[in-house]
Design a protein around this motif. Sequence first.
Motif, mmCIF file in Angstrom:
data_model
loop_
_atom_site.group_PDB
_atom_site.id
_atom_site.type_symbol
_atom_site.label_atom_id
_atom_site.label_comp_id
_atom_site.label_asym_id
_atom_site.label_seq_id
_atom_site.Cartn_x
_atom_site.Cartn_y
_atom_site.Cartn_z
ATOM 1 N N MET A 1 0.829 -1.202 0.000
ATOM 2 C CA MET A 1 0.000 0.000 0.000
ATOM 3 C C MET A 1 0.870 1.262 0.000
ATOM 4 O O MET A 1 0.643 2.198 -0.777
ATOM 5 C CB MET A 1 -0.905 0.010 1.233
ATOM 6 N N GLY A 2 1.880 1.285 0.872
ATOM 7 C CA GLY A 2 2.752 2.448 0.963
ATOM 8 C C GLY A 2 3.568 2.672 -0.290
ATOM 9 O O GLY A 2 3.697 3.803 -0.772
ATOM 10 N N ILE A 3 4.125 1.604 -0.849
ATOM 11 C CA ILE A 3 4.966 1.732 -2.042
ATOM 12 C C ILE A 3 4.144 2.205 -3.241
ATOM 13 O O ILE A 3 4.555 3.112 -3.972
ATOM 14 C CB ILE A 3 5.653 0.383 -2.361
ATOM 15 N N LEU A 4 2.977 1.591 -3.457
ATOM 16 C CA LEU A 4 2.131 1.987 -4.595
ATOM 17 C C LEU A 4 1.717 3.456 -4.484
ATOM 18 O O LEU A 4 1.721 4.194 -5.473
ATOM 19 C CB LEU A 4 0.896 1.096 -4.668
ATOM 20 N N ALA B 1 2.689 6.737 -6.814
ATOM 21 C CA ALA B 1 1.628 7.558 -7.408
ATOM 22 C C ALA B 1 1.809 9.032 -7.057
ATOM 23 O O ALA B 1 1.499 9.912 -7.870
ATOM 24 C CB ALA B 1 0.260 7.069 -6.927
ATOM 25 N N ALA B 2 2.313 9.312 -5.867
ATOM 26 C CA ALA B 2 2.470 10.696 -5.417
ATOM 27 C C ALA B 2 3.406 11.479 -6.322
ATOM 28 O O ALA B 2 3.223 12.682 -6.528
ATOM 29 C CB ALA B 2 2.983 10.720 -3.977
ATOM 30 N N PHE B 3 4.399 10.793 -6.888
ATOM 31 C CA PHE B 3 5.402 11.475 -7.716
ATOM 32 C C PHE B 3 5.343 11.035 -9.172
ATOM 33 O O PHE B 3 6.331 11.086 -9.898
ATOM 34 C CB PHE B 3 6.794 11.242 -7.119
ATOM 35 N N ASN B 4 4.146 10.565 -9.572
ATOM 36 C CA ASN B 4 3.895 10.186 -10.974
ATOM 37 C C ASN B 4 4.922 9.179 -11.496
ATOM 38 O O ASN B 4 5.418 9.290 -12.614
ATOM 39 C CB ASN B 4 3.885 11.436 -11.863
ATOM 40 N N MET B 5 5.207 8.190 -10.685
ATOM 41 C CA MET B 5 6.164 7.150 -11.052
ATOM 42 C C MET B 5 5.454 5.805 -11.237
ATOM 43 O O MET B 5 6.060 4.753 -11.125
ATOM 44 C CB MET B 5 7.245 7.027 -9.975
ATOM 45 N N GLY B 6 4.156 5.874 -11.534
ATOM 46 C CA GLY B 6 3.371 4.651 -11.610
ATOM 47 C C GLY B 6 2.639 4.454 -10.300
ATOM 48 O O GLY B 6 2.468 5.381 -9.513
ATOM 49 N N LYS C 1 12.764 1.307 16.637
ATOM 50 C CA LYS C 1 12.324 2.577 17.218
ATOM 51 C C LYS C 1 11.882 3.576 16.148
ATOM 52 O O LYS C 1 10.797 4.161 16.237
ATOM 53 C CB LYS C 1 13.453 3.175 18.059
ATOM 54 N N ASN C 2 12.711 3.760 15.133
ATOM 55 C CA ASN C 2 12.426 4.790 14.130
ATOM 56 C C ASN C 2 11.249 4.418 13.224
ATOM 57 O O ASN C 2 10.386 5.251 12.935
ATOM 58 C CB ASN C 2 13.669 5.064 13.288
ATOM 59 N N THR C 3 11.226 3.159 12.749
ATOM 60 C CA THR C 3 10.120 2.755 11.866
ATOM 61 C C THR C 3 8.803 2.707 12.628
ATOM 62 O O THR C 3 7.756 3.063 12.089
ATOM 63 C CB THR C 3 10.383 1.401 11.201
ATOM 64 N N GLY C 4 8.844 2.265 13.875
ATOM 65 C CA GLY C 4 7.632 2.249 14.689
ATOM 66 C C GLY C 4 7.099 3.652 14.917
ATOM 67 O O GLY C 4 5.902 3.916 14.766
ATOM 68 N N LEU D 1 5.002 11.576 1.797
ATOM 69 C CA LEU D 1 5.572 11.398 3.135
ATOM 70 C C LEU D 1 4.742 10.424 3.965
ATOM 71 O O LEU D 1 5.297 9.555 4.660
ATOM 72 C CB LEU D 1 5.652 12.753 3.846
ATOM 73 N N VAL D 2 3.413 10.551 3.891
ATOM 74 C CA VAL D 2 2.557 9.632 4.642
ATOM 75 C C VAL D 2 2.685 8.209 4.094
ATOM 76 O O VAL D 2 2.730 7.230 4.854
ATOM 77 C CB VAL D 2 1.091 10.103 4.607
ATOM 78 N N ALA D 3 2.768 8.096 2.759
ATOM 79 C CA ALA D 3 2.960 6.771 2.150
ATOM 80 C C ALA D 3 4.278 6.155 2.600
ATOM 81 O O ALA D 3 4.348 4.959 2.910
ATOM 82 C CB ALA D 3 2.918 6.882 0.625
ATOM 83 N N ALA D 4 5.335 6.983 2.651
ATOM 84 C CA ALA D 4 6.631 6.497 3.142
ATOM 85 C C ALA D 4 6.518 6.060 4.598
ATOM 86 O O ALA D 4 7.146 5.079 5.022
ATOM 87 C CB ALA D 4 7.690 7.586 2.994
ATOM 88 N N GLY D 5 5.682 6.788 5.359
ATOM 89 C CA GLY D 5 5.446 6.397 6.745
ATOM 90 C C GLY D 5 4.797 5.037 6.858
ATOM 91 O O GLY D 5 5.120 4.247 7.757
#
Length: 258
Positions: A23-26, A30-35, A180-183, A235-239
């Motif tokens: 979900m995050g990767i797709l 999409a956010a940066f028009n890369m598919g 810690k960071n990813t959580g 940014l939210v998708a990366a999160g």
Amino acid sequence: MDSKLKKMARVGYVAKATVYGIMGILTFLAAFNMGGQKSSNLQVIKFLENQSFGNALLVLIGLGLLCYSAWRFIQSIQDPENIGDDKKGKGKRVAYFISAILYLGLAVYAFMTLINAGSSSGGSSGGGITGTLGVVVFAIIGVGLIVASIAQFNKAKTKKFLEDFGYDSIKDEKKRKTVKNTGYLGLIARGIIFGVLAYIFIRAAVESNTSNMKGTSDAFSFLQDSPYGSWLMGLVAAGLVCYSIYVFMLARYRKFKA
């Protein structure tokens, strides 16, 4: 705690992490028009269906989600980790029960898709509930999402999510930082998504616009339409990708309390 139950929980965490990762990767692409595409849980299932060996992928993800749902049901009903029956404990167990129902639904959708019986293609395309009942249902969902959003932010702020790992027992510094960071970032991203969805549901209830159910893809659309929308959505998708990594770490290092 029974070793089979622990294995079932870990398999479930892997399935959940996979869904959030895709979900995050797709959505990031999409956010940066890369598919890619603005995605929801249901759209992840459709994405898997369209891949090579799609049927096998659907079987695996469906079984994994069933494991996660079963684990949440057991947590809510049998309380294997002694969460307790006080006000706080009951609140957590109710949340686990709701989570179990949601992921059971997603698992069923995966199997329905497998036999070409799925009838929905995305988070915002499902049928709605009209009239007074629809307004009430949307309002209740909105309030529930507010509570869920606050819980995510609170969990990140207090860093209570580290307790599930027996954090102090992890000696490798890189693994400690990853957990810690990813959580932290992942929980913040989920908090934002739940908060946006709460606003969308409550606004729909106020405007009596309950003809279509809302989903994660609607929240991403809302973010994309705001100032600096592509960057915010990205940014939210990366999160969410961070949250996926965190749940994968949970599958590997989760410390069960009983």
